[in-house]
Design a protein around this motif. Structure first.
Motif, PDB file in Angstrom:
ATOM      1  N   GLY A  67      18.524  -8.370   6.040  1.00 33.68           N
ATOM      2  CA  GLY A  67      17.161  -7.919   6.269  1.00 33.68           C
ATOM      3  C   GLY A  67      16.923  -7.394   7.667  1.00 33.68           C
ATOM      4  N   ALA A  68      17.905  -7.526   8.559  1.00 32.67           N
ATOM      5  CA  ALA A  68      17.770  -6.950   9.899  1.00 32.67           C
ATOM      6  C   ALA A  68      17.729  -5.427   9.845  1.00 32.67           C
ATOM      7  CB  ALA A  68      18.921  -7.408  10.801  1.00 32.67           C
ATOM      8  N   CYS A  69      18.396  -4.857   8.845  1.00 33.06           N
ATOM      9  CA  CYS A  69      18.408  -3.398   8.681  1.00 33.06           C
ATOM     10  C   CYS A  69      18.844  -3.070   7.259  1.00 33.06           C
ATOM     11  CB  CYS A  69      19.346  -2.743   9.690  1.00 33.06           C
ATOM     12  SG  CYS A  69      19.470  -0.934   9.524  1.00 33.06           S
ATOM     13  N   VAL A  70      17.887  -2.860   6.388  1.00 31.72           N
ATOM     14  CA  VAL A  70      18.200  -2.531   4.997  1.00 31.72           C
ATOM     15  C   VAL A  70      17.320  -1.382   4.531  1.00 31.72           C
ATOM     16  CG1 VAL A  70      16.694  -4.430   4.224  1.00 31.72           C
ATOM     17  CG2 VAL A  70      18.290  -3.379   2.607  1.00 31.72           C
ATOM     18  N   LEU A  71      17.947  -0.349   4.036  1.00 27.92           N
ATOM     19  CA  LEU A  71      17.225   0.775   3.446  1.00 27.92           C
ATOM     20  C   LEU A  71      17.198   0.598   1.937  1.00 27.92           C
ATOM     21  CD1 LEU A  71      17.330   4.530   4.275  1.00 27.92           C
ATOM     22  CD2 LEU A  71      17.790   3.815   1.923  1.00 27.92           C
ATOM     23  N   ALA A  72      16.022   0.756   1.344  1.00 34.53           N
ATOM     24  CA  ALA A  72      15.859   0.700  -0.114  1.00 34.53           C
ATOM     25  C   ALA A  72      15.151   1.963  -0.564  1.00 34.53           C
ATOM     26  CB  ALA A  72      15.068  -0.532  -0.528  1.00 34.53           C
ATOM     27  N   THR A  73      15.680   2.587  -1.603  1.00 35.97           N
ATOM     28  CA  THR A  73      15.043   3.795  -2.120  1.00 35.97           C
ATOM     29  C   THR A  73      13.749   3.441  -2.836  1.00 35.97           C
ATOM     30  OG1 THR A  73      16.215   3.670  -4.231  1.00 35.97           O
ATOM     31  CG2 THR A  73      17.295   4.896  -2.439  1.00 35.97           C
ATOM     32  N   ARG A  74      12.900   4.425  -3.001  1.00 37.22           N
ATOM     33  CA  ARG A  74      11.641   4.184  -3.709  1.00 37.22           C
ATOM     34  C   ARG A  74      11.905   3.719  -5.133  1.00 37.22           C
ATOM     35  NH1 ARG A  74       6.007   7.123  -3.127  1.00 37.22           N
ATOM     36  NH2 ARG A  74       4.863   5.875  -4.648  1.00 37.22           N
TER      37      ARG A  74
ATOM     38  N   PRO B   4       0.813  -1.225   0.000  1.00 35.02           N
ATOM     39  CA  PRO B   4       0.000   0.000   0.000  1.00 35.02           C
ATOM     40  C   PRO B   4       0.841   1.267   0.000  1.00 35.02           C
ATOM     41  CG  PRO B   4      -0.099  -1.080   2.149  1.00 35.02           C
ATOM     42  CD  PRO B   4       0.571  -2.042   1.211  1.00 35.02           C
ATOM     43  N   LEU B   5       2.030   1.196   0.555  1.00 33.81           N
ATOM     44  CA  LEU B   5       2.911   2.367   0.568  1.00 33.81           C
ATOM     45  C   LEU B   5       3.290   2.785  -0.848  1.00 33.81           C
ATOM     46  CD1 LEU B   5       4.340   4.203   2.682  1.00 33.81           C
ATOM     47  CD2 LEU B   5       6.319   2.691   2.492  1.00 33.81           C
ATOM     48  N   LEU B   6       3.439   1.795  -1.741  1.00 41.17           N
ATOM     49  CA  LEU B   6       3.797   2.106  -3.126  1.00 41.17           C
ATOM     50  C   LEU B   6       2.710   2.894  -3.855  1.00 41.17           C
ATOM     51  CD1 LEU B   6       5.520  -1.216  -4.228  1.00 41.17           C
ATOM     52  CD2 LEU B   6       6.565   1.061  -4.216  1.00 41.17           C
ATOM     53  N   SER B   7       1.497   2.869  -3.321  1.00 39.30           N
ATOM     54  CA  SER B   7       0.398   3.581  -3.980  1.00 39.30           C
ATOM     55  C   SER B   7       0.250   5.023  -3.517  1.00 39.30           C
ATOM     56  CB  SER B   7      -0.922   2.835  -3.733  1.00 39.30           C
ATOM     57  OG  SER B   7      -1.302   2.919  -2.367  1.00 39.30           O
ATOM     58  N   VAL B   8       1.051   5.448  -2.546  1.00 40.83           N
ATOM     59  CA  VAL B   8       0.950   6.820  -2.047  1.00 40.83           C
ATOM     60  C   VAL B   8       2.219   7.595  -2.394  1.00 40.83           C
ATOM     61  CG1 VAL B   8      -0.598   6.135  -0.179  1.00 40.83           C
ATOM     62  CG2 VAL B   8       1.859   6.254   0.245  1.00 40.83           C
ATOM     63  N   PRO B   9       2.118   8.903  -2.582  1.00 37.94           N
ATOM     64  CA  PRO B   9       3.270   9.696  -2.999  1.00 37.94           C
ATOM     65  C   PRO B   9       4.113  10.191  -1.823  1.00 37.94           C
ATOM     66  CG  PRO B   9       1.322  11.070  -2.959  1.00 37.94           C
ATOM     67  CD  PRO B   9       0.865   9.682  -2.565  1.00 37.94           C
ATOM     68  N   ASP B  10       5.190  10.879  -2.164  1.00 38.06           N
ATOM     69  CA  ASP B  10       5.930  11.759  -1.249  1.00 38.06           C
ATOM     70  C   ASP B  10       6.846  11.069  -0.252  1.00 38.06           C
ATOM     71  OD1 ASP B  10       4.685  13.902  -2.501  1.00 38.06           O
ATOM     72  OD2 ASP B  10       3.036  13.930  -1.074  1.00 38.06           O
ATOM     73  N   TRP B  11       7.165   9.784  -0.439  1.00 40.21           N
ATOM     74  CA  TRP B  11       8.209   9.191   0.395  1.00 40.21           C
ATOM     75  C   TRP B  11       9.374   8.808  -0.505  1.00 40.21           C
ATOM     76  CZ3 TRP B  11       9.559   4.032  -0.494  1.00 40.21           C
ATOM     77  CH2 TRP B  11       8.648   3.273  -1.250  1.00 40.21           C
ATOM     78  N   ASP B  12      10.568   8.808   0.054  1.00 44.14           N
ATOM     79  CA  ASP B  12      11.778   8.604  -0.735  1.00 44.14           C
ATOM     80  C   ASP B  12      12.416   7.228  -0.546  1.00 44.14           C
ATOM     81  OD1 ASP B  12      11.668  11.244  -1.703  1.00 44.14           O
ATOM     82  OD2 ASP B  12      12.678  11.992   0.094  1.00 44.14           O
ATOM     83  N   ALA B  13      12.243   6.651   0.642  1.00 46.02           N
ATOM     84  CA  ALA B  13      12.918   5.381   0.937  1.00 46.02           C
ATOM     85  C   ALA B  13      12.183   4.648   2.039  1.00 46.02           C
ATOM     86  CB  ALA B  13      14.370   5.645   1.370  1.00 46.02           C
ATOM     87  N   VAL B  14      12.442   3.341   2.110  1.00 48.00           N
ATOM     88  CA  VAL B  14      11.870   2.509   3.167  1.00 48.00           C
ATOM     89  C   VAL B  14      13.019   1.817   3.883  1.00 48.00           C
ATOM     90  CG1 VAL B  14      11.541   0.553   1.595  1.00 48.00           C
ATOM     91  CG2 VAL B  14      10.224   0.672   3.707  1.00 48.00           C
ATOM     92  N   LEU B  15      12.918   1.754   5.206  1.00 44.85           N
ATOM     93  CA  LEU B  15      13.916   1.051   6.015  1.00 44.85           C
ATOM     94  C   LEU B  15      13.248  -0.153   6.652  1.00 44.85           C
ATOM     95  CD1 LEU B  15      16.728   0.867   7.375  1.00 44.85           C
ATOM     96  CD2 LEU B  15      15.794   2.250   9.249  1.00 44.85           C
ATOM     97  N   VAL B  16      13.667  -1.348   6.240  1.00 46.39           N
ATOM     98  CA  VAL B  16      13.175  -2.582   6.851  1.00 46.39           C
ATOM     99  C   VAL B  16      14.059  -2.862   8.060  1.00 46.39           C
ATOM    100  CG1 VAL B  16      12.782  -5.042   6.529  1.00 46.39           C
ATOM    101  CG2 VAL B  16      12.334  -3.456   4.646  1.00 46.39           C
TER     102      VAL B  16
END
Length: 342
Positions: free
Chosen positions: A207-214, A116-128
């Protein structure tokens, strides 16, 4: 109450470990980065969800409830039956706590929010982020800064909780010849920078701490879910294509490890589920990415199963063998029963 979308979304998957989540959130509340929000997926069912809310939300807790139903993420989602909208007591960052419709596994728990996050705008990255981690105050800003320098997937200094001066790994390398997963930089001093040679070996960030850009997530897609647990981070990393891996060497993240599934290093403390999934998923992964070499990986897996027998744990060896055979037979997802379990 309308709150603008934060630039970084932190996704945490919980499974009946409210104390871990609380500790992780308390470390995030000390972050020097202002623009982030937290999305938690509780995989453990309604009782675990109720317990998690009781542990986290209240006048004497880390969070307080808010009303923010103007945001689509505050509503139940495709795989989230309920969503509780909160914020930190001492800062405005939003924390959403979702109840998964079932135990979705690690990749599924991440995707329950990432989709659902992929369907909304204005974020740059996700940190798992694993729930059994603590981030240093500068960690989020260092990870974000590294990603802004042109890296699609970013890791930091993942360190042992009991020995915070030593690196667990900078990232993971998968041997195409043997199928073994190698922790790059293990036991290196904290704050050190991986050599160019070691950096080139990294196939994926843990996967304990990985940042991926949008941009990376939109190109690579969601995490693979059919492993249930283990190997989904390597799968994600190996699919990254043109997106480079980077290490933010000033981003320190402490990791306890094994608090949910019992994936301790010693045989005596390692759970049957951990042994089974490690064995099964090593073969599933090899069949996807190693071509005919997966047969060699299976043979090496048999040697590791035999090692359990030599060290006096015949039941663990039987569980590992069952996992290997299920990998050969293409069994995926959440195991209802672990074959040969103690």
């Amino acid at each position: 109450m309308s709150i603008a979308r934060a630039r970084l979304a932190v996704i945490i998957v919980s499974y009946c470990n409210a104390d871990d989540v609380d500790r992780c959130l308390r470390s995030l509340a000390r972050s020097d980065l202002d623009q982030f929000e937290v999305l938690i997926c509780e995989n453990g069912g309604e009782a675990a969800y109720t317990n998690l809310l009781a542990r986290l939300v209240g006048p004497d807790r880390i969070l307080k409830r808010i009303s923010n139903d103007s945001d689509v993420l505050d509503l139940p989602q495709k795989r989230l039956a309920s969503v509780a909208s909160c914020r930190f007591q001492a800062r405005a960052n939003v924390v959403r706590i979702g109840l998964a419709i079932d135990n979705l596994g690690y990749g599924g728990g991440v995707n329950a929010w990432l989709e659902p996050l992929l369907s909304v705008p204005d974020w740059d990255a996700v940190l798992v982020l694993n729930p059994d981690t603590e981030v240093d105050p500068r960690a989020l800003s260092e990870l974000v800064a590294k990603s802004a320098a042109g890296y699609g997937m970013v890791g930091g200094n993942l360190v042992f909780d009991a020995s915070p001066d030593k690196i667990i790994n900078y990232g993971l390398h998968w041997s195409r010849m043997t199928g073994r997963v190698i922790a790059i930089g293990r036991n290196a001093p904290v704050g050190s920078t991986p050599s160019a040679e070691n950096l080139a070996k990294i196939d994926a960030i843990s996967g304990a701490c990985v940042l991926a850009t949008r941009a990376c997530v939109e190109d690579v897609g969601l995490m693979a879910e059919d492993y249930f647990l283990y190997m989904e981070d390597l799968d994600w990393g190996l699919r990254r294509g043109k997106h480079r891996i980077g290490i933010a060497d000033k981003a320190v993240v402490r990791h306890i490890g094994g608090t949910t599934i019992g994936s301790a290093v010693t045989i005596e403390k390692r759970s049957d589920l951990s042994i089974y999934l490690s064995a099964r998923n090593s073969i599933l992964y090899a069949r996807r990415f190693a071509g005919w070499r997966w047969i060699c990986h299976f043979g090496i897996g048999l040697l590791y199963a035999a090692r359990y027998l030599i060290r006096g744990s015949s039941s663990a060896g039987k569980v590992a063998l069952a996992g290997l055979l299920d990998g050969v037979n293409g069994k995926t997802g959440r195991p209802k029963v672990v074959p040969g379990a103690r």
